[in-house]
Design a protein around this motif. Structure first.
Motif, PDB file in Angstrom:
ATOM      1  N   TYR A  37       0.823  -1.210   0.000  1.00  0.00           N
ATOM      2  CA  TYR A  37       0.000   0.000   0.000  1.00  0.00           C
ATOM      3  C   TYR A  37       0.862   1.267   0.000  1.00  0.00           C
ATOM      4  N   ASP A  38       1.931   1.257   0.815  1.00  0.00           N
ATOM      5  CA  ASP A  38       2.775   2.444   0.897  1.00  0.00           C
ATOM      6  C   ASP A  38       3.471   2.755  -0.424  1.00  0.00           C
ATOM      7  N   LEU A  39       3.610   1.761  -1.288  1.00  0.00           N
ATOM      8  CA  LEU A  39       4.149   1.987  -2.627  1.00  0.00           C
ATOM      9  C   LEU A  39       3.070   2.495  -3.582  1.00  0.00           C
ATOM     10  N   VAL A  40       1.943   1.801  -3.624  1.00  0.00           N
ATOM     11  CA  VAL A  40       0.956   2.090  -4.665  1.00  0.00           C
ATOM     12  C   VAL A  40       0.082   3.301  -4.361  1.00  0.00           C
ATOM     13  N   LYS A  41       0.107   3.794  -3.147  1.00  0.00           N
ATOM     14  CA  LYS A  41      -0.713   4.974  -2.823  1.00  0.00           C
ATOM     15  C   LYS A  41      -0.296   6.204  -3.620  1.00  0.00           C
ATOM     16  N   TYR A  42       0.908   6.148  -4.211  1.00  0.00           N
ATOM     17  CA  TYR A  42       1.388   7.275  -4.992  1.00  0.00           C
ATOM     18  C   TYR A  42       0.909   7.253  -6.439  1.00  0.00           C
ATOM     19  N   GLY A  43       0.219   6.206  -6.854  1.00  0.00           N
ATOM     20  CA  GLY A  43      -0.326   6.184  -8.209  1.00  0.00           C
ATOM     21  C   GLY A  43      -1.335   7.309  -8.385  1.00  0.00           C
TER      22      GLY A  43
END
Length: 196
Positions: A37-43
Motif C-alpha cells: 500500500y505504501d508503494l501504490v498509494k502514490y499512483g
C-alpha cells in the motif's frame, strides 16, 4: 529497449507475472501488505482523491462468509489463498479531500457535491488504483488472482456498507502447484494503438 525500468523488474511486474489460480500455504504478512500500500498509494488519481478501500479477509469466520458469495469457479481458490482482499470504491471519498487538499478546501463541494458524480469518480479512480494494487502485489514478489465473479450485493452487505461499492476481489500469495492457465494472447501494438 527504450524503457528505463530494469528488464528483470519488467519481467517481475509484467512479462512473467500471471494471474495465480492456486497458492502455497506461505502466509502474507501485514508488513507485506503495508509495504504494498505504501508503494501504490502514490499512483495518480483525479485530484488525488484516492477512493480505493481495501478489506483484508484473514479470519476463518470472514472467509466462511465470503466463499459462498464467490462464483463457483472462484470458490476453491478463494478458500485456500493465504490472503484475500476486497477492493471497493468509497463513494464518500470527498469527505477526505479537505485533508488531502488543505489549500483547496472547497474541492470537496465544488466538484463532488452530487452523489452520482461521486460514484462515477469513485468507480473510475478506485479501478485505476486497483490496477496499481495488483502491480504492487507483484512488486512484493507475490502473485495476485483478481476476480470479478462474485455476488456484489452480498459482498457489500457482508463486508462493506452502502457508501462502498465492491469492485473486485483479489487472492494474494505465493503461487502453488499448477497455478497458471496457458497465457492468453494479447493485442499487438498495431492492433491497439492508433496515431492521429
Amino acid at each position: 529497449m527504450s524503457l528505463v525500468l530494469d528488464p528483470a523488474a519488467q519481467d517481475l511486474l509484467f512479462r512473467e507475472a500471471r494471474t495465480a489460480n492456486t497458492f502455497s500455504d506461505e502466509p502474507v504478512t501485514e508488513e507485506q501488505v503495508q509495504a504494498i500500500y505504501d508503494l501504490v498509494k502514490y499512483g495518480p488519481t483525479a485530484f488525488n482523491q484516492s477512493p480505493l478501500r481495501v478489506v483484508l479477509v484473514r479470519s476463518a469466520e470472514a472467509r466462511e462468509r465470503l466463499v459462498p458469495l464467490m462464483s463457483e469457479g472462484n470458490q476453491a481458490k478463494t478458500a485456500t489463498a493465504p490472503l484475500v482482499a476486497i477492493l471497493a470504491a468509497d463513494n464518500e471519498f470527498h469527505e477526505e479531500l479537505p485533508q488531502l487538499f488543505p489549500a483547496f478546501p472547497q474541492a470537496k463541494d465544488a466538484f463532488f457535491s452530487e452523489r452520482p458524480a461521486r460514484e462515477q469518480a469513485a468507480s473510475l479512480n478506485a479501478a485505476l488504483q486497483a490496477g496499481y494494487f495488483i502491480v504492487g502485489v507483484r512488486a512484493a514478489g507475490l502473485a495476485a488472482g483478481p476476480m470479478t465473479g462474485f455476488d456484489a450485493a452480498g459482498v457489500q452487505k457482508e463486508f462493506l456498507d452502502g457508501d462502498h461499492t465492491p469492485l473486485m476481489i483479489i487472492n494474494i500469495g505465493k503461487p502453488g502447484e499448477n497455478a497458471w492457465y496457458p497465457r492468453s494472447p494479447r493485442l499487438s501494438f498495431d492492433e491497439a494503438i492508433t496515431t492521429v
